[in-house]
Design an enzyme around this catalytic site. Structure first.
Site, PDB file in Angstrom:
ATOM      1  N   ASP A 141      38.728  73.382  13.251  1.00 38.58           N
ATOM      2  CA  ASP A 141      37.613  73.977  12.501  1.00 38.58           C
ATOM      3  C   ASP A 141      36.567  72.951  12.083  1.00 38.58           C
ATOM      4  O   ASP A 141      35.816  73.188  11.123  1.00 38.58           O
ATOM      5  CB  ASP A 141      38.130  74.717  11.260  1.00 38.58           C
ATOM      6  CG  ASP A 141      38.841  76.026  11.612  1.00 38.58           C
ATOM      7  OD1 ASP A 141      38.680  76.493  12.758  1.00 38.58           O
ATOM      8  OD2 ASP A 141      39.561  76.549  10.755  1.00 38.58           O
ATOM      9  N   HIS A 313      56.393  52.581  19.662  1.00 37.31           N
ATOM     10  CA  HIS A 313      55.304  53.201  20.405  1.00 37.31           C
ATOM     11  C   HIS A 313      53.985  53.106  19.645  1.00 37.31           C
ATOM     12  O   HIS A 313      52.957  53.603  20.096  1.00 37.31           O
ATOM     13  CB  HIS A 313      55.653  54.679  20.685  1.00 37.31           C
ATOM     14  CG  HIS A 313      54.807  55.313  21.733  1.00 37.31           C
ATOM     15  ND1 HIS A 313      53.836  56.250  21.439  1.00 37.31           N
ATOM     16  CD2 HIS A 313      54.786  55.162  23.078  1.00 37.31           C
ATOM     17  CE1 HIS A 313      53.255  56.650  22.558  1.00 37.31           C
ATOM     18  NE2 HIS A 313      53.801  56.002  23.564  1.00 37.31           N
ATOM     19  N   LYS A 315      50.460  51.863  17.715  1.00 35.92           N
ATOM     20  CA  LYS A 315      49.271  51.101  18.061  1.00 35.92           C
ATOM     21  C   LYS A 315      48.413  50.995  16.794  1.00 35.92           C
ATOM     22  O   LYS A 315      47.401  51.693  16.642  1.00 35.92           O
ATOM     23  CB  LYS A 315      48.467  51.800  19.159  1.00 35.92           C
ATOM     24  CG  LYS A 315      49.266  52.160  20.427  1.00 35.92           C
ATOM     25  CD  LYS A 315      49.721  53.585  20.395  1.00 35.92           C
ATOM     26  CE  LYS A 315      50.277  54.095  21.701  1.00 35.92           C
ATOM     27  NZ  LYS A 315      51.289  53.333  22.365  1.00 35.92           N
TER      28      LYS A 315
END
Length: 419
Positions: A141, A313, A315
């Protein structure tokens, strides 16, 4: 039934006016919340989608047909059926195993499904390895946005087992959401071409905001046209200004020499520099490559932690007390030279401290510190293998440049029919 799945081209250049519009600067007055792992991320993003009134824009590298993928599918179908405009952009490699039935259920409900560079297997092997749509963005939205490294797959949840990933995303509300919304719209295939020869924007905003106010957010991204090195430059610039501390947690670490030098230089001038990297790798080559850089960094005082509890995992990074970044970009040749990536830069003390506390807990409780001087067993063999890995990784982007690359254009893609 045929499923209309569009081939999107997020590398295709916009016109010059659109390019300026997409050259986002810093926005103030935002609220940013750190979401660690699927346990924090999925409930928050799913609740936002369930509450959507007008539009859901989603980009992801991986979507699996597991419990997370099926829950997402159900939410998107329900949203589309109640009149919400839903656009889902998937990478052709990371989502290459999705079934026709799974995609058809979305398309039949009115979800616009788009696939970046889809390719069928050759001799049972997928060949579309490079130049991937690696971003993970959700905008709902035009009021709330999510960006980070978490895919829509159950391996981001702790109950997945020892291979569950450690990762981060952020929820953003405030003026910066308009930038993320604009960017996501532009990347969903609604771009117009620029005149030939135009390459790079002028006067890009600095990766370090001129003011250090709270709630400052800036979207940065990497493509294969005008913004090839924006994310790498942001890291380099932030590290060059570091005075107190810098912490980088990155799953796949093999950056270029300029970034390595800036990390080392920060440590040399007394900045407390910590790197958190994979100790339990899901890609062995990535760990071997990263370890080739250890001696260069350790000798100048960089502290290296290897996360051993499960595959890292994440970053993310922070500098001093108020600069942080979270996103999809690793610090390796794939992310820095080939993939389509997106990060947010954040200037906010409370967020910086929250991220620091999370990474400090990780490093103290679940990491092994790499000794500054350690001669490994079988060192000659390791040196030989390391030499080969180092040069393969260093020249990898140039080598892939010889491979055929898809031409960025929109075209319909018809999936295999199903009953």
């Amino acid at each position: 039934m045929n499923i209309a799945v569009e081939h999107i081209a997020t590398d295709q250049p916009p016109d010059e006016a659109k390019a300026r519009d997409l050259d986002y600067g810093w926005q103030s007055g935002n609220q940013v919340q750190l979401l660690e792992n699927g346990e924090a991320y999925f409930p928050r993003v799913f609740d936002a989608m369930r509450a959507a009134q007008r539009e859901i824009l989603l980009e992801t590298f991986i979507l699996f047909e597991d419990k997370v993928g099926h829950e997402l599918q159900g939410i998107l179908i329900e949203a589309a059926q109640r009149g919400v405009k839903v656009v889902v952009s998937l990478d052709g490699f990371g989502c290459g195993e999705l079934s026709a039935a799974f995609l058809a259920a979305l398309a039949d409900a009115g979800v616009m499904v788009q696939m970046f560079d889809p390719a069928s297997k050759t001799l049972g092997i997928r060949t579309n390895w490079f130049r991937r749509l690696h971003r993970k963005i959700v905008v709902v939205d035009a009021e709330v946005a999510f960006i980070g490294g978490i895919n829509f797959s159950a391996d981001h949840l702790g109950d997945f087992g020892p291979e569950a990933k450690q990762d981060y995303s952020v929820q953003v509300t405030g003026p910066a959401v308009a930038d993320l919304h604009h960017f996501a719209l532009a990347q969903s295939g609604r771009q117009v071409r620029t005149r030939r020869g135009w390459r790079r924007r002028q006067q890009r905003p600095s990766p370090w905001a001129t003011d250090s106010g709270e709630g400052l957010v800036r979207l940065i991204y990497r493509d294969n046209l005008q913004h090839r090195d924006d994310i790498e430059e942001a890291y380099i610039y932030a590290l060059s200004k570091a005075k107190k501390r810098a912490v980088i947690a990155n799953a796949y670490f093999f950056p270029g020499y300029r970034l390595l030098r800036e990390i080392r230089n920060a440590a040399r001038r007394g900045v407390q520099v910590q790197l958190i990297m994979q100790g339990q790798p899901d890609v062995l080559l990535a760990k071997l490559a990263a370890r080739m850089l250890y001696d260069y960094l350790l000798k100048d005082g960089v502290v290296i932690h290897e996360y051993r509890q499960r595959p890292l995992h994440g970053k993310v990074a922070l500098v001093d007390d108020d600069w942080s970044t979270v996103g999809s970009s690793n610090l390796d040749p794939l992310s820095l030279a080939l993939n389509l990536e997106a990060n947010v830069l954040i200037r906010d003390r409370a967020f910086n401290q929250q991220l620091y506390d999370s990474l400090e807990t990780l490093s103290k409780n679940h990491c092994q510190v790499i000794p500054a001087k350690q001669k490994p067993r079988l060192w000659l063999w390791r040196l030989t293998v390391g030499f080969l890995v180092f040069h393969v990784m260093r020249h990898f982007p140039a080598l892939t440049g010889w491979l055929p690359a898809h031409k960025p254009r929109l075209k319909p893609f018809e999936s295999q029919a199903h009953d």
